[in-house]
Structures are given as structure tokens and as C-alpha cells.
Design an enzyme around this catalytic site. Structure first.
Site, mmCIF file in Angstrom:
data_model
loop_
_atom_site.group_PDB
_atom_site.id
_atom_site.type_symbol
_atom_site.label_atom_id
_atom_site.label_comp_id
_atom_site.label_asym_id
_atom_site.label_seq_id
_atom_site.Cartn_x
_atom_site.Cartn_y
_atom_site.Cartn_z
ATOM 1 N N ASP A 137 0.659 -1.147 -0.165
ATOM 2 C CA ASP A 137 -0.299 -0.282 0.181
ATOM 3 C C ASP A 137 0.897 1.016 0.235
ATOM 4 O OD1 ASP A 137 -2.071 -1.893 0.258
ATOM 5 O OD2 ASP A 137 -2.929 -1.300 2.020
ATOM 6 N N ASP A 155 -15.151 -3.861 -1.375
ATOM 7 C CA ASP A 155 -15.246 -4.436 -0.209
ATOM 8 C C ASP A 155 -15.979 -3.745 0.575
ATOM 9 O OD1 ASP A 155 -12.595 -4.529 -1.369
ATOM 10 O OD2 ASP A 155 -12.369 -2.194 -1.075
#
Length: 242
Positions: free
Chosen positions: A9, A131
Site C-alpha cells: 500500500d 469492499d
């Protein structure tokens, strides 16, 4: 055996991890994204999960140069997520070397555009990013939710040849408390022709073994690696046996 896909990330070109998707709960790591990609390649993994957190919040790619550097130096597949909200952004990411593009907010908020992309020549390179936060699909870098369940979202695109869904249970992400086993097992059972990639909460190799036993096919692992709950040797051994 279930495939381990390590996560990188990125905020400001650096490796970070968030807790429950909260940008205010950020941990930065000293390793560069390129160095981490090289380390994962050396472990034998076939693919890494690269997330542009700046791009996810801005709604447009912000760390494309990092993707280009990784693809120039590391022979590994990259699935990219974050900021892909237009034709231009999708073309930019695929043109910069991403093997797969993860589409989240567009799929939930502008499904007609996602459908057009699925019907295009790049349809096979698209991954649905679905998500979940409090039972609903989260968008815009997890900063808001929509009145849509993950099952409804997957069903929308399954007839168009969707082959891979990454589902992150945000309540578990970065918590190192184990994934939502039942959620993923039920999704995989409901959509047997689609690979459901587990994301969020992986805390140990025991979690990965349990997911494997449940029939899951792919899992993303992030914080457990950076906090050394799962070692590079663990990943190397798993990859050799896969």
C-alpha cells in the site's frame, strides 16, 4: 493450494498500512515499494497487490511512477487498485504495466461504465474490488458506503465474464485478528466460477491454512508481513509447495 498475494500500500511513494481503512491510523515502513516487490519475487510469489491510497482518496491515480519502477525492475504480476475512475485512468494504469486493474468505486457508483469496460478488449484484466463496511459496499477509499451488498454487486457483473473479486472486510483490515472466514466461504460457494480473493485480517499462517481448507483460492496478506507475524520464509515455503 491457496495463492498468497502480498500487498504493498502506497502513500506518497512509501509503503504504509492503514487500520480499518482509516487514513489517520497510518503506519509507515522503511522499505521502498520496489524493494518489497523484489523481496516478494524472491519468495516465489507470482503476483503482488499494489494499492495507491492517495489515488483512492483523490479519485485518480497518484503513484503511477511507483508502478512503472516496479515493472521495470521486477518480473512479477501486479494487480493495481486506487483511483481508476475514468477511461483515461484505466488506460494509464494498464499502459504503465499493471497486469490487472482493480475496479471498486466505479463498479458501485457507475456500473454502466464498468459494464462497458468488461465488454472491452481489457475485460479479462479487470478485478472487481468489493469492499464491505457494516454489511454494505464501501467506496472512495472506504470513506463512504452505498446501499448495496457485495452479493448484489457481484451478481451485476458475473454474467459479463467476471473472473475475480477481491473482498475486504474493512472491520478486520489491519487488525491482525483473523479474516471473516464465513463471509468468504459463503461468497466462494455462491459464486463458484469466480475466484474470491480474501483481503483483511490475515494474522498468521494458520489463517491461511484455514482459508485453504475452506476452498478459497487467493488471499492478500499485508500487515501480518510488515509486522512480522508471517515471515518471508513462510511465504517462500508456501509458494514452493503451491
Amino acid at each position: 493450494m491457496i495463492e498468497i498475494i502480498p500487498a504493498i500500500d502506497i502513500i506518497g511513494g512509501r509503503c504504509v498500512r492503514l487500520t480499518r481503512g482509516d487514513y489517520e491510523q497510518k503506519t509507515s515502513y522503511s522499505e521502498s515499494p520496489v524493494a518489497m516487490a523484489e523481496a516478494f519475487r524472491d519468495c516465489g510469489v507470482r503476483r503482488i497487490h499494489l494499492v495507491d491510497l492517495d489515488g483512492a482518496r483523490l479519485g485518480m491515480p497518484a503513484n503511477v511512477s511507483t508502478l512503472e519502477q516496479i515493472k521495470e525492475r521486477v518480473d512479477i504480476q501486479v494487480e493495481w487498485g486506487g483511483g481508476i475512475a475514468s477511461d483515461e485512468a484505466l488506460d494509464e494504469i494498464l499502459g504503465a504495466g499493471a497486469d490487472f486493474a482493480i475496479i471498486g468505486s466505479v463498479a458501485a457508483l457507475r456500473p454502466e461504465l464498468m459494464e462497458a469496460w468488461m465488454r472491452s478488449g481489457n475485460g479479462g484484466r479487470l478485478i472487481l474490488g468489493a469492499d464491505v463496511k457494516d454489511g454494505k459496499v464501501a467506496v472512495r477509499g472506504w470513506t463512504r458506503t452505498v446501499a448495496l451488498t457485495i452479493e448484489e454487486l457481484v451478481e451485476r457483473f458475473a454474467p459479463l465474464g467476471l473472473s475475480n473479486v477481491i473482498c475486504t472486510d474493512i472491520s478486520r483490515d489491519g487488525m491482525l485478528q483473523g479474516p471473516s472466514f464465513e463471509l468468504y466461504a459463503e461468497l466462494q460457494k455462491r459464486f463458484p466460477k469466480i475466484d474470491v480473493t480474501v483481503s483483511g485480517g490475515i494474522s498468521s499462517m494458520d489463517d491461511i491454512r484455514k482459508l485453504d481448507a475452506l476452498g478459497l483460492r487467493k488471499t492478500i496478506v499485508g500487515k501480518a508481513i510488515y509486522e512480522k507475524h508471517i515471515s518471508l520464509d513462510d511465504i517462500r515455503l508456501w509458494s514452493q509447495n503451491a
